[in-house]
Design an enzyme around this catalytic site. Structure first.
Site, PDB file in Angstrom:
ATOM      1  N   CYS A 113       0.821  -1.221   0.000  1.00 52.13           N
ATOM      2  CA  CYS A 113       0.000   0.000   0.000  1.00 52.13           C
ATOM      3  C   CYS A 113       0.850   1.263   0.000  1.00 52.13           C
ATOM      4  CB  CYS A 113      -0.925   0.018   1.210  1.00 52.13           C
ATOM      5  SG  CYS A 113      -1.984  -1.423   1.256  1.00 52.13           S
ATOM      6  N   HIS A 258      -3.659   7.022   0.639  1.00 51.29           N
ATOM      7  CA  HIS A 258      -3.901   5.699   0.054  1.00 51.29           C
ATOM      8  C   HIS A 258      -5.334   5.311   0.396  1.00 51.29           C
ATOM      9  CE1 HIS A 258      -4.054   1.505  -0.596  1.00 51.29           C
ATOM     10  NE2 HIS A 258      -4.021   1.205   0.693  1.00 51.29           N
ATOM     11  N   ASN A 288      -9.851  -0.884  -2.813  1.00 50.49           N
ATOM     12  CA  ASN A 288      -8.447  -0.646  -2.479  1.00 50.49           C
ATOM     13  C   ASN A 288      -7.583  -1.214  -3.613  1.00 50.49           C
ATOM     14  OD1 ASN A 288      -5.838  -0.751  -1.448  1.00 50.49           O
ATOM     15  ND2 ASN A 288      -6.462  -1.459   0.582  1.00 50.49           N
TER      16      ASN A 288
END
Ligand code: UT7
Length: 331
Positions: A113, A258, A288
């Site tokens: 991430c 993020h 995501n």
């Protein structure tokens, strides 16, 4: 010493949209559960066989076109992904070949991430050192082919989506603009809280009896533990970016976190006392997308005219590793 500026961006989302309703036909879940826990309404999944490099190729074509550049104008590739086309070689070299670029160097970054900010930092350092003039920084992920479509895997499966985003960094002598700083952190103590273990090289044999049954071929996440750390590490990373430049939260024009979970983003905004219009969110539409989420969000924020010259843009990420990172940019 030159600074680096982001001179162009591009994104690619595969055309297949998987709504929460469709997801509920793949794993035992519901639209309500997914929206309440994460804010996600839909995500994109690849509609035909394609790798992280293929999606990055599409996003790069957009960025090059917008900048009026050709592939041969790029000096180096930094490619962030946790879902490379192959175990090896990395996706960077595949992108180099797809673009028909000269035989420039290509580096894959494996920081999940936080991968895009790590990759951006690497590109920034190469430019600051004078080694390269233009660097292509990529975040691209194909999650959909590696998720566990059953009750055991549903906590992870409903969250992730496919997509790619890229930026082109260029050297500038302008003192006031560009990437002001990047900060990178990790704590490997938590490596197994969010991981994909197999096929891993430490097992003898690597492909052992039972590998299909023990769940280790799929991502594992201790959601609550990740959440707990995320809501403190995001603000810490943002504060570090501001402190390093003598800035305060009220001076942020756009925070691009993020896109891990809308609840995490909202908690971070609240802690930083940032109004919703200064915090970009698109997880509702994409889920995501790990290393791709920040460059996709940046590309959309620019397209929606939410970032202007001289704005202070802060990027921040937290995820598997654990790793966390931030970047302060004077646009
Ligand atoms: O990019 C960085 C990486 N990831 C993150 O930042 C994610 C951080 N964590 C989170 O966002 C949250 O922990 C999740 C959204 C993953 C999960 O939310 P939660 O509120 O922590 O739920 P939970 O895992 O504690 O599960 C609550 C219940 C459980 O049922 P019981 O034991 O209460 O009966 C789960 O079995 O929800 C169940 N559950 C589901 N139900 C429907 C878990 N996944 C699902 C699902 N659909 N997909």
């Amino acid at each position: 010493m030159p600074r680096s500026r982001i001179i162009s961006t591009g994104r690619y989302l595969p055309e297949r949209i998987v709504t929460n309703e469709e997801m509920a036909t793949l794993v035992p879940t519901s639209d309500e559960w997914i929206r309440e826990r994460s804010g996600i309404r839909q995500r994109h999944f690849i509609h035909k066989e394609m790798g992280a490099s293929d999606m990055a190729y599409e996003a790069t074509k957009v960025a090059l076109d917008r900048a009026g550049l050709q592939p041969e104008d790029i000096d180096f590739i930094v490619f962030a992904t946790l879902s490379p086309d192959y175990n090896f070689p990395g996706s960077g070299v595949l992108l180099q070949h797809l673009l028909g670029m000269p035989q420039v160097g290509a580096l894959d970054v494996r920081n999940q991430c936080s991968g895009f900010i790590y990759a951006l930092s690497v590109g920034d350092q190469f430019i600051r050192s004078g080694m390269y003039k233009r660097v292509l920084v990529v975040g691209s992920e194909v999650h959909s082919t590696g998720l566990e479509y059953n009750e055991h895997g549903r906590q992870v499966t409903v969250l992730f989506g496919d997509g790619a985003g890229v930026v082109i960094l260029e050297a500038t002598e302008e003192e006031e603009r560009g990437i002001l700083s990047t900060h990178l952190h990790s704590d490997g103590k938590y490596a197994l809280e969010l991981c994909l273990i197999n096929p891993g090289s430490r097992k003898i044999p690597r492909y052992y009896d039972g590998i299909w049954e023990d769940g280790t071929l799929y991502p594992h996440m201790n959601g609550r533990e990740v959440f707990k750390h995320a809501v403190t590490k995001f603000p810490a990373a943002i504060k570090e970016a501001l402190d390093a430049n003598g800035l305060t939260p009220d001076q942020i024009d756009m925070l691009i976190p993020h896109q891990a979970n809308l609840r995490i983003t909202e908690a971070v905004a609240q802690r930083m006392k940032l109004p919703p219009e200064k915090v970009f969110s698109n997880i509702q539409r994409y889920g995501n997308t790990t290393a791709a989420s920040i460059p996709i969000a940046l590309d959309e924020a620019l397209e929606q005219d939410k970032i202007h010259d001289n704005d202070l843009v802060v990027l921040a990420a937290f995820g598997s590793g654990f790793t966390w990172a931030s970047a302060a940019i004077r646009w």
